[in-house]
Design a protein around this motif. Sequence first.
Motif, mmCIF file in Angstrom:
data_model
loop_
_atom_site.group_PDB
_atom_site.id
_atom_site.type_symbol
_atom_site.label_atom_id
_atom_site.label_comp_id
_atom_site.label_asym_id
_atom_site.label_seq_id
_atom_site.Cartn_x
_atom_site.Cartn_y
_atom_site.Cartn_z
ATOM 1 N N GLY A 101 -0.114 44.769 87.004
ATOM 2 C CA GLY A 101 -1.572 44.611 86.965
ATOM 3 C C GLY A 101 -2.263 45.376 88.077
ATOM 4 N N PHE A 102 -1.690 45.299 89.277
ATOM 5 C CA PHE A 102 -2.255 46.067 90.394
ATOM 6 C C PHE A 102 -2.127 47.563 90.143
ATOM 7 C CE2 PHE A 102 -1.710 42.242 93.191
ATOM 8 C CZ PHE A 102 -3.028 42.172 93.611
ATOM 9 N N ALA A 103 -0.957 47.999 89.712
ATOM 10 C CA ALA A 103 -0.710 49.429 89.498
ATOM 11 C C ALA A 103 -1.631 50.007 88.432
ATOM 12 C CB ALA A 103 0.756 49.659 89.110
ATOM 13 N N LEU A 104 -1.896 49.215 87.412
ATOM 14 C CA LEU A 104 -2.725 49.681 86.299
ATOM 15 C C LEU A 104 -4.199 49.346 86.486
ATOM 16 C CD1 LEU A 104 -0.308 48.648 83.408
ATOM 17 C CD2 LEU A 104 -0.672 50.959 84.351
ATOM 18 N N GLY A 105 -4.516 48.594 87.532
ATOM 19 C CA GLY A 105 -5.903 48.200 87.769
ATOM 20 C C GLY A 105 -6.436 47.278 86.695
ATOM 21 N N MET A 106 -5.578 46.407 86.182
ATOM 22 C CA MET A 106 -5.967 45.521 85.073
ATOM 23 C C MET A 106 -6.075 44.074 85.567
ATOM 24 S SD MET A 106 -3.610 47.153 82.039
ATOM 25 C CE MET A 106 -4.334 46.130 80.776
ATOM 26 N N GLU A 107 -7.308 43.632 85.786
ATOM 27 C CA GLU A 107 -7.519 42.274 86.273
ATOM 28 C C GLU A 107 -7.061 41.216 85.269
ATOM 29 O OE1 GLU A 107 -11.061 41.104 88.187
ATOM 30 O OE2 GLU A 107 -10.988 42.754 89.618
ATOM 31 N N GLU A 108 -7.091 41.545 83.981
ATOM 32 C CA GLU A 108 -6.644 40.579 82.967
ATOM 33 C C GLU A 108 -5.160 40.258 83.159
ATOM 34 O OE1 GLU A 108 -7.547 43.799 82.042
ATOM 35 O OE2 GLU A 108 -9.681 43.453 81.716
ATOM 36 N N VAL A 109 -4.392 41.271 83.492
ATOM 37 C CA VAL A 109 -2.958 41.088 83.723
ATOM 38 C C VAL A 109 -2.741 40.279 84.995
ATOM 39 C CG1 VAL A 109 -0.774 42.294 84.165
ATOM 40 C CG2 VAL A 109 -2.361 43.180 82.448
ATOM 41 N N LEU A 110 -3.537 40.538 86.015
ATOM 42 C CA LEU A 110 -3.454 39.749 87.245
ATOM 43 C C LEU A 110 -3.802 38.289 86.980
ATOM 44 C CD1 LEU A 110 -5.108 42.222 89.773
ATOM 45 C CD2 LEU A 110 -2.693 41.598 89.615
ATOM 46 N N ALA A 111 -4.772 38.057 86.113
ATOM 47 C CA ALA A 111 -5.154 36.688 85.771
ATOM 48 C C ALA A 111 -3.989 35.948 85.111
ATOM 49 C CB ALA A 111 -6.370 36.688 84.849
ATOM 50 N N VAL A 112 -3.305 36.604 84.194
ATOM 51 C CA VAL A 112 -2.160 35.986 83.518
ATOM 52 C C VAL A 112 -1.040 35.710 84.519
ATOM 53 C CG1 VAL A 112 -0.379 36.328 81.759
ATOM 54 C CG2 VAL A 112 -2.763 36.918 81.260
ATOM 55 N N ALA A 113 -0.783 36.655 85.418
ATOM 56 C CA ALA A 113 0.243 36.446 86.444
ATOM 57 C C ALA A 113 -0.114 35.255 87.327
ATOM 58 C CB ALA A 113 0.420 37.710 87.283
ATOM 59 N N ALA A 114 -1.386 35.121 87.687
ATOM 60 C CA ALA A 114 -1.819 33.993 88.526
ATOM 61 C C ALA A 114 -1.632 32.667 87.785
ATOM 62 C CB ALA A 114 -3.273 34.178 88.937
ATOM 63 N N ILE A 115 -1.932 32.633 86.503
ATOM 64 C CA ILE A 115 -1.732 31.415 85.705
ATOM 65 C C ILE A 115 -0.250 31.052 85.686
ATOM 66 C CG2 ILE A 115 -1.893 30.389 83.400
ATOM 67 C CD1 ILE A 115 -4.339 32.314 82.951
ATOM 68 N N TRP A 116 0.577 32.046 85.506
ATOM 69 C CA TRP A 116 2.028 31.831 85.441
ATOM 70 C C TRP A 116 2.541 31.250 86.761
ATOM 71 C CZ3 TRP A 116 5.614 36.385 83.542
ATOM 72 C CH2 TRP A 116 6.892 35.903 83.242
ATOM 73 N N VAL A 117 2.100 31.823 87.884
ATOM 74 C CA VAL A 117 2.498 31.310 89.194
ATOM 75 C C VAL A 117 1.959 29.890 89.397
ATOM 76 C CG1 VAL A 117 2.237 31.599 91.702
ATOM 77 C CG2 VAL A 117 2.752 33.578 90.255
ATOM 78 N N ALA A 118 0.731 29.645 88.957
ATOM 79 C CA ALA A 118 0.158 28.300 89.077
ATOM 80 C C ALA A 118 1.011 27.284 88.327
ATOM 81 C CB ALA A 118 -1.276 28.286 88.555
ATOM 82 N N HIS A 119 1.454 27.647 87.129
ATOM 83 C CA HIS A 119 2.304 26.736 86.356
ATOM 84 C C HIS A 119 3.608 26.435 87.100
ATOM 85 C CE1 HIS A 119 4.258 24.800 82.962
ATOM 86 N NE2 HIS A 119 5.340 25.454 83.368
ATOM 87 N N ILE A 120 4.228 27.459 87.647
ATOM 88 C CA ILE A 120 5.477 27.256 88.382
ATOM 89 C C ILE A 120 5.238 26.328 89.576
ATOM 90 C CG2 ILE A 120 7.248 28.388 89.796
ATOM 91 C CD1 ILE A 120 6.831 30.882 87.943
ATOM 92 N N GLY A 121 4.167 26.553 90.311
ATOM 93 C CA GLY A 121 3.844 25.697 91.444
ATOM 94 C C GLY A 121 3.608 24.257 91.018
ATOM 95 N N PHE A 122 2.902 24.070 89.917
ATOM 96 C CA PHE A 122 2.636 22.734 89.374
ATOM 97 C C PHE A 122 3.936 22.014 89.058
ATOM 98 C CE2 PHE A 122 1.812 20.145 85.522
ATOM 99 C CZ PHE A 122 0.852 19.266 86.010
ATOM 100 N N ASP A 123 4.828 22.708 88.347
ATOM 101 C CA ASP A 123 6.121 22.103 88.005
ATOM 102 C C ASP A 123 6.917 21.736 89.252
ATOM 103 O OD1 ASP A 123 5.672 22.232 85.294
ATOM 104 O OD2 ASP A 123 7.401 23.491 84.858
ATOM 105 N N ARG A 124 6.958 22.629 90.223
ATOM 106 C CA ARG A 124 7.724 22.365 91.440
ATOM 107 C C ARG A 124 7.120 21.202 92.223
ATOM 108 N NH1 ARG A 124 10.277 27.590 92.477
ATOM 109 N NH2 ARG A 124 11.236 28.013 90.459
ATOM 110 N N ALA A 125 5.796 21.104 92.239
ATOM 111 C CA ALA A 125 5.146 19.984 92.920
ATOM 112 C C ALA A 125 5.539 18.653 92.275
ATOM 113 C CB ALA A 125 3.627 20.158 92.896
ATOM 114 N N LEU A 126 5.751 18.666 90.969
ATOM 115 C CA LEU A 126 6.159 17.458 90.253
ATOM 116 C C LEU A 126 7.658 17.185 90.355
ATOM 117 C CD1 LEU A 126 3.999 17.739 87.002
ATOM 118 C CD2 LEU A 126 3.609 16.283 89.010
ATOM 119 N N GLY A 127 8.393 18.121 90.960
ATOM 120 C CA GLY A 127 9.826 17.931 91.137
ATOM 121 C C GLY A 127 10.686 18.600 90.086
ATOM 122 N N TYR A 128 10.070 19.373 89.199
ATOM 123 C CA TYR A 128 10.842 20.090 88.180
ATOM 124 C C TYR A 128 11.298 21.419 88.760
ATOM 125 C CZ TYR A 128 9.403 16.634 84.831
ATOM 126 O OH TYR A 128 9.229 15.451 84.178
#
Length: 134
Positions: A84-111
């Motif tokens: 996303g950074f290399a291509l200058g595509m904020e939409e791709v960065l948004a999806v990556a941020a959502i994906w990281v948020a999900h991982i953080g959420f799961d880890r916070a819950l102990g998964y």
Amino acid sequence: MSGANDSPAVAGGPRVLLRAEGLVTWGAATFAFSLTGAPWWLYAALFFVPDVSFLAYLAGARAGAIAYNALHSHIGPAVLAAAGFALGMEEVLAVAAIWVAHIGFDRALGYGLKYASGFGDTHLGPVGRKAVAS
């Protein structure tokens, strides 16, 4: 501490720290998403997409663990964010941020990341029925 089938797992203070780290990751990634200007409906629509990896457990615990870990490791969203950074595509960065948020959420819950011995055996300790039994 060991999970079922002697799967190694973190315990005590380090486990608390790793779960807190997941909470901070969730918050930071959600904030990063807000900076992309993408609509919040996208965040809501994509937040649980990595959990489609659960379907791989229909093929067995080993396949399920591989699929779950592939979609719950930070490697995928890091590569996506770099693209996303290399291509200058904020939409791709948004999806990556959502994906990281999900991982953080799961880890916070102990998964944590899964062992091939079963869904309940994670690097953060047992979850689900296995947590109740231990």
